[in-house]
Design a protein around this motif. Structure first.
Motif, PDB file in Angstrom:
ATOM      1  N   ASP A  74     -20.460 -68.114 -20.546  1.00  0.00           N
ATOM      2  CA  ASP A  74     -19.437 -68.781 -21.496  1.00  0.00           C
ATOM      3  C   ASP A  74     -18.235 -67.833 -21.517  1.00  0.00           C
ATOM      4  OD1 ASP A  74     -21.059 -71.024 -22.173  1.00  0.00           O
ATOM      5  OD2 ASP A  74     -21.717 -69.918 -23.990  1.00  0.00           O
ATOM      6  N   ALA A  75     -18.382 -66.628 -21.368  1.00  0.00           N
ATOM      7  CA  ALA A  75     -17.157 -65.395 -21.277  1.00  0.00           C
ATOM      8  C   ALA A  75     -16.467 -65.801 -20.053  1.00  0.00           C
ATOM      9  CB  ALA A  75     -17.695 -64.214 -21.481  1.00  0.00           C
ATOM     10  N   ILE A  76     -17.465 -65.962 -18.992  1.00  0.00           N
ATOM     11  CA  ILE A  76     -16.404 -66.236 -17.561  1.00  0.00           C
ATOM     12  C   ILE A  76     -15.781 -67.571 -17.717  1.00  0.00           C
ATOM     13  CG2 ILE A  76     -17.057 -66.605 -15.160  1.00  0.00           C
ATOM     14  CD1 ILE A  76     -16.879 -63.818 -15.421  1.00  0.00           C
ATOM     15  N   GLN A  77     -16.325 -68.508 -18.225  1.00  0.00           N
ATOM     16  CA  GLN A  77     -15.624 -69.715 -18.209  1.00  0.00           C
ATOM     17  C   GLN A  77     -14.231 -69.772 -19.026  1.00  0.00           C
ATOM     18  OE1 GLN A  77     -19.155 -72.187 -18.999  1.00  0.00           O
ATOM     19  NE2 GLN A  77     -19.012 -73.177 -16.917  1.00  0.00           N
ATOM     20  N   ALA A  78     -14.326 -69.124 -20.199  1.00  0.00           N
ATOM     21  CA  ALA A  78     -13.300 -68.764 -21.203  1.00  0.00           C
ATOM     22  C   ALA A  78     -12.292 -67.891 -20.532  1.00  0.00           C
ATOM     23  CB  ALA A  78     -13.997 -68.096 -22.344  1.00  0.00           C
ATOM     24  N   GLU A  79     -12.527 -66.899 -19.598  1.00  0.00           N
ATOM     25  CA  GLU A  79     -11.912 -66.331 -19.176  1.00  0.00           C
ATOM     26  C   GLU A  79     -10.925 -67.284 -18.007  1.00  0.00           C
ATOM     27  OE1 GLU A  79      -9.474 -62.391 -18.373  1.00  0.00           O
ATOM     28  OE2 GLU A  79     -10.577 -63.387 -20.021  1.00  0.00           O
ATOM     29  N   GLN A  80     -11.632 -68.021 -17.145  1.00  0.00           N
ATOM     30  CA  GLN A  80     -11.152 -68.837 -16.294  1.00  0.00           C
ATOM     31  C   GLN A  80      -9.923 -69.793 -16.849  1.00  0.00           C
ATOM     32  OE1 GLN A  80     -14.681 -70.592 -14.622  1.00  0.00           O
ATOM     33  NE2 GLN A  80     -13.919 -70.260 -12.461  1.00  0.00           N
ATOM     34  N   ILE A 114      -6.874 -67.319 -39.717  1.00  0.00           N
ATOM     35  CA  ILE A 114      -6.589 -67.774 -38.241  1.00  0.00           C
ATOM     36  C   ILE A 114      -7.576 -67.712 -37.153  1.00  0.00           C
ATOM     37  CG2 ILE A 114      -4.831 -67.393 -36.374  1.00  0.00           C
ATOM     38  CD1 ILE A 114      -2.770 -66.306 -38.543  1.00  0.00           C
ATOM     39  N   VAL A 115      -8.193 -66.542 -37.290  1.00  0.00           N
ATOM     40  CA  VAL A 115      -9.251 -66.198 -36.244  1.00  0.00           C
ATOM     41  C   VAL A 115     -10.360 -67.404 -36.379  1.00  0.00           C
ATOM     42  CG1 VAL A 115     -11.363 -64.649 -35.801  1.00  0.00           C
ATOM     43  CG2 VAL A 115      -9.024 -63.628 -36.179  1.00  0.00           C
ATOM     44  N   TRP A 116     -10.585 -67.774 -37.629  1.00  0.00           N
ATOM     45  CA  TRP A 116     -11.935 -68.671 -37.968  1.00  0.00           C
ATOM     46  C   TRP A 116     -11.417 -69.926 -37.457  1.00  0.00           C
ATOM     47  CZ3 TRP A 116     -16.558 -67.049 -37.837  1.00  0.00           C
ATOM     48  CH2 TRP A 116     -16.809 -65.987 -38.081  1.00  0.00           C
ATOM     49  N   VAL A 117     -10.150 -70.168 -37.549  1.00  0.00           N
ATOM     50  CA  VAL A 117      -9.909 -71.683 -37.219  1.00  0.00           C
ATOM     51  C   VAL A 117     -10.004 -71.715 -35.568  1.00  0.00           C
ATOM     52  CG1 VAL A 117      -7.624 -73.258 -36.759  1.00  0.00           C
ATOM     53  CG2 VAL A 117      -8.216 -72.133 -39.133  1.00  0.00           C
ATOM     54  N   ILE A 118      -9.595 -70.569 -35.125  1.00  0.00           N
ATOM     55  CA  ILE A 118      -9.692 -70.642 -33.490  1.00  0.00           C
ATOM     56  C   ILE A 118     -11.068 -70.771 -33.002  1.00  0.00           C
ATOM     57  CG2 ILE A 118      -9.163 -69.327 -31.485  1.00  0.00           C
ATOM     58  CD1 ILE A 118      -6.527 -68.234 -32.892  1.00  0.00           C
ATOM     59  N   LEU A 119     -11.875 -70.048 -33.866  1.00  0.00           N
ATOM     60  CA  LEU A 119     -13.249 -70.013 -33.502  1.00  0.00           C
ATOM     61  C   LEU A 119     -13.912 -71.286 -33.749  1.00  0.00           C
ATOM     62  CD1 LEU A 119     -15.862 -68.374 -32.731  1.00  0.00           C
ATOM     63  CD2 LEU A 119     -16.180 -67.741 -34.962  1.00  0.00           C
ATOM     64  N   GLY A 120     -13.736 -71.909 -34.658  1.00  0.00           N
ATOM     65  CA  GLY A 120     -14.335 -72.984 -34.981  1.00  0.00           C
ATOM     66  C   GLY A 120     -13.911 -74.083 -33.987  1.00  0.00           C
ATOM     67  N   LEU A 121     -12.642 -73.976 -33.550  1.00  0.00           N
ATOM     68  CA  LEU A 121     -12.279 -75.018 -32.352  1.00  0.00           C
ATOM     69  C   LEU A 121     -12.717 -74.984 -31.235  1.00  0.00           C
ATOM     70  CD1 LEU A 121      -8.177 -75.258 -33.257  1.00  0.00           C
ATOM     71  CD2 LEU A 121     -10.033 -77.005 -33.606  1.00  0.00           C
ATOM     72  N   LEU A 122     -13.185 -73.374 -30.998  1.00  0.00           N
ATOM     73  CA  LEU A 122     -13.762 -73.356 -29.722  1.00  0.00           C
ATOM     74  C   LEU A 122     -15.125 -73.693 -29.767  1.00  0.00           C
ATOM     75  CD1 LEU A 122     -12.364 -69.540 -29.233  1.00  0.00           C
ATOM     76  CD2 LEU A 122     -11.856 -71.516 -27.740  1.00  0.00           C
ATOM     77  N   ILE A 123     -15.653 -73.811 -30.986  1.00  0.00           N
ATOM     78  CA  ILE A 123     -17.041 -74.064 -31.007  1.00  0.00           C
ATOM     79  C   ILE A 123     -17.122 -75.623 -30.901  1.00  0.00           C
ATOM     80  CG2 ILE A 123     -18.813 -74.414 -32.644  1.00  0.00           C
ATOM     81  CD1 ILE A 123     -18.209 -71.914 -33.743  1.00  0.00           C
ATOM     82  N   LEU A 124     -16.118 -76.321 -31.442  1.00  0.00           N
ATOM     83  CA  LEU A 124     -15.964 -77.716 -31.331  1.00  0.00           C
ATOM     84  C   LEU A 124     -15.805 -78.109 -29.888  1.00  0.00           C
ATOM     85  CD1 LEU A 124     -14.178 -78.484 -34.359  1.00  0.00           C
ATOM     86  CD2 LEU A 124     -16.469 -79.269 -33.924  1.00  0.00           C
ATOM     87  N   ALA A 125     -15.152 -77.549 -29.019  1.00  0.00           N
ATOM     88  CA  ALA A 125     -14.807 -77.842 -27.750  1.00  0.00           C
ATOM     89  C   ALA A 125     -15.705 -77.440 -26.652  1.00  0.00           C
ATOM     90  CB  ALA A 125     -13.209 -77.150 -27.295  1.00  0.00           C
ATOM     91  N   MET A 126     -16.744 -76.260 -27.091  1.00  0.00           N
ATOM     92  CA  MET A 126     -17.499 -75.556 -25.852  1.00  0.00           C
ATOM     93  C   MET A 126     -18.651 -76.554 -25.830  1.00  0.00           C
ATOM     94  SD  MET A 126     -19.052 -72.057 -26.318  1.00  0.00           S
ATOM     95  CE  MET A 126     -19.600 -72.189 -27.982  1.00  0.00           C
ATOM     96  N   GLY A 127     -18.688 -76.826 -24.438  1.00  0.00           N
ATOM     97  CA  GLY A 127     -19.782 -77.816 -24.111  1.00  0.00           C
ATOM     98  C   GLY A 127     -21.179 -76.939 -23.744  1.00  0.00           C
ATOM     99  N   GLY A 128     -20.771 -75.527 -23.681  1.00  0.00           N
ATOM    100  CA  GLY A 128     -22.308 -74.814 -23.097  1.00  0.00           C
ATOM    101  C   GLY A 128     -22.436 -74.933 -21.607  1.00  0.00           C
ATOM    102  N   PHE A 129     -23.191 -73.601 -21.223  1.00  0.00           N
ATOM    103  CA  PHE A 129     -23.460 -73.642 -19.571  1.00  0.00           C
ATOM    104  C   PHE A 129     -24.852 -73.827 -19.324  1.00  0.00           C
ATOM    105  CE2 PHE A 129     -24.578 -70.937 -16.164  1.00  0.00           C
ATOM    106  CZ  PHE A 129     -23.807 -71.378 -15.177  1.00  0.00           C
TER     107      PHE A 129
END
Length: 628
Positions: free
Chosen positions: A64-70, A22-37
């Motif tokens: 990235d951590a700030i934007q994820a928390e936002q 489950i953790v790696w599915v979420i991590l993978g989806l975050l990577i795919l969605a992450m546009g970078g700062f």
């Protein structure tokens, strides 16, 4: 220590296989969605915001951590928080604390020599479903594409995985075997799982003696004098503002036919579309497998969806969206557009191998002539032109304010209009006109008398500037102005009190209690909701002892008599109570383990030493929209 680390990793993998998936599915989806700062604006000298020992926290990691928390907290509030709101809630500090703790644990893993073999890293990557291809196996190109989208190199990402596994192993070593004390678990389970049998008797206005309540003027005056805060007006902010929006000036915009025709050509894809199909594509290892699948589907032995489920895929994984002839090879296009109704075609050769296409909808070609689109284009072009005109005037408006122009003078020299508003900062109603804009309410709430007006942006491309003229303190209007409101409040309070008193009287009189209409409720749970009753009723039931009879206040319509007939102590080894105990034990154990691990991380951080570059933090927050 590589071999020992690999053995520990394998042991951890066996224990946590389901969780890690489950953790790696979420991590993978975050990577795919992450546009970078984007960090280019900080200059080459700014690369880290903090460090623990030899471990640095980079600008990218912090941003990235700030934007994820936002985004996370924004989901709870129903809107994305601004950086200023994050700072006010202390969320930016919480993010930094998490990053420092994580860096401390990575530093400790390095110190004790904990390392992870390349084989374990490769296994984690291959088993991440986010990097799986259509056929279900690891997709090397998809992996590279996902990392590129996230602004990561393969080496950097693999180092992240290495650090994460090391952290898992360190955590397992520190808190492994942690258990919550049995006495604590049992006590908490008894509290949670306890139920009660009660008799509930509502007492309504019909049970009150006498007729309708008619207060005297003396009673009204006394109630008004004793409860002034009930009738107090809210604090108001007298604000003068100048503003302009595209809607306000759009009628002054002149649009010629050439502009509209150019807009039509620019949006031609919206007005002229070829025939299309909505389809899904399922690839197979070879042509024989694809033909066998098609034959089984046509014979009604299985379904297309069943094949998708067997692969561990979803229909979203297969969705090809709208396909026009020009989007695919001629052979595929001919097959797809030969259908007269939705269905399955194939096998067709694709870049992924032989595939079946399921066509779910056939969309005919559409074309909207210019004349039919003219009114819509005029509205769009008008608003767009108005927005650009406002943007072009912004510099001039800024210069006027910087030169000391008042809001009234600003409005006289520009497209702006000036007005005033008495605004209630505590109201949950958005109001109309300018008060409906989040940006206005945000600045109006924090403005101070004497502040220099600044030009701010509205969500529709408009601009505004405001001046706080006066803070109007709360006042209590004269009784004559709120007579009806006072009477209504007196009636509500008086009825509520009389109903509660009547409930107490009935509870003490056996004859009256026996004649009342009651409801027996068995096995009432602590988290139950009794429809139509106040939220406090269940709480009061569980605070009372067995054999007690209570008169519970409700509202101006009803009160309640509650008899506590039985307190049902749960058997912790059977039924639902056993399930509750297991959940409590796990949650309590996890909480204790988390506290131990947090303390361990803080000790490591303090021992290794840490620094935070506050200037760098502020620069990032300003670029993300903070106050600095």
């Amino acid at each position: 220590m590589n071999s020992g680390g690999s053995q520990m990793a394998e042991e951890t993998r066996r224990r946590k296989k389901k969780t890690n998936a489950i953790v790696w599915v979420i991590l993978g989806l975050l990577i795919l969605a992450m546009g970078g700062f984007g960090v280019g604006g900080f200059g080459s000298s700014l690369s880290t915001v903090a460090s623990v020992g030899d471990r640095d926290i980079t600008v990218q990691e912090y941003a990235d951590a700030i934007q994820a928390e936002q985004a996370r907290v924004g989901q709870q509030f129903g809107q994305r928080l601004t950086m200023s709101q994050m700072q006010a809630l202390g969320l930016d500090r919480r993010v930094m604390e998490r990053l420092l703790a994580d860096a401390a644990l990575k530093e400790e893993a390095d110190r004790v020599g904990l390392s992870i073999g390349d084989a374990e890293i490769a296994r984690r990557i291959r088993e991440n479903p986010a990097f799986g291809g259509v056929s279900g196996g690891f997709d090397r190109e998809g992996y590279a594409f996902a990392l590129d989208r996230a602004g990561l190199t393969e080496r950097a990402y693999e180092e992240q995985i290495r650090d994460e596994i090391a952290r898992e192993l360190l955590q397992a070593a520190v808190v492994g075997g942690t258990e919550a004390p049995a006495v604590y678990v049992d006590t908490l389970t008894r509290y949670v799982a306890e139920t009660r049998d009660v008799t509930l008797t509502p007492v309504t206005v019909a049970d009150l003696p006498g007729g309708a309540l008619a207060p005297t003027q003396d009673q009204i005056q006394k109630f008004y004098d004793e409860n002034p805060t009930l009738f107090e007006t809210p604090e108001l902010r007298q604000i003068t503002y100048a503003w302009v929006t595209p809607d306000q000036i759009v009628e002054t915009i002149e649009i010629d036919d050439a502009q509209l025709r150019q807009a039509y050509e620019d949006r031609i894809d919206d007005y002229s579309q070829p025939a299309r199909v909505l389809a899904e594509r399922l690839a197979f290892a070879d042509n024989a497998a694809a033909e066998a699948a098609l034959a089984a589907i046509e014979a009604n032995e299985t379904t297309f969806d069943a094949f998708v489920e067997e692969r561990g895929l979803t229909l979203d994984d297969l969705d090809q969206g709208e396909i026009a002839r020009s989007d695919v090879d001629k052979t595929i296009a001919d097959a797809l557009f030969a259908l007269e109704e939705p269905g399955i075609v194939g096998p067709l050769e694709t870049s992924l191998g032989p595939a079946l296409y399921r066509v779910n909808a056939i969309l005919n070609a559409t074309e909207v002539p210019f004349e039919d689109a003219r009114d819509d284009l005029a509205a769009e072009v008008g608003i767009d032109t108005a927005r650009r005109r406002i943007d072009a005037e912004r510099e001039m408006m800024d210069d006027l304010l910087a030169g000391g122009a008042t809001l009234e003078e600003l409005a006289a020299e520009t497209d702006m209009t000036v007005d005033t508003i008495r605004w209630d900062a505590g109201s949950t109603e958005q109001g109309a006109d300018i008060a409906a804009y989040d940006a206005f309410r945000s600045f109006a709430r924090t403005a101070q008398i004497g502040d220099f007006p600044t030009l701010e942006t509205l969500s529709d491309g408009g601009l505004f500037a405001l001046r706080l003229d006066e803070i109007i303190a709360p006042t209590v209007p004269p009784l004559a102005e709120v007579q009806a409101e006072v009477e209504a409040a007196w009636r509500t309070q008086t009825l509520t009190r009389q109903l509660t008193e009547r409930a107490a009287a009935i509870a003490e009189n056996d004859a009256l209690a026996a004649a009342a209409q009651s409801e027996a409720i068995t096995r009432l749970a602590r988290d139950a909701t009794l429809e139509g009753t106040p939220a406090s009723l269940v709480r009061e039931i569980f605070e009372a002892e067995e054999g007690t009879t209570l008169a519970v206040e409700g509202d101006d319509q009803r009160a309640y008599i509650v008899s506590i007939d039985a307190v049902n102590v749960p058997d912790l080894d059977a039924g639902q109570a056993a399930d509750v105990r297991a959940a409590v034990e796990q949650q309590a154990g996890n909480g204790i383990a988390a506290d131990i691990f947090d303390g361990y991380g803080q000790a490591i951080r303090n021992s290794a030493g840490f620094t935070v570059n506050q200037q760098a933090v502020q620069q990032i927050q300003v670029q993300l929209g903070g106050a600095g």
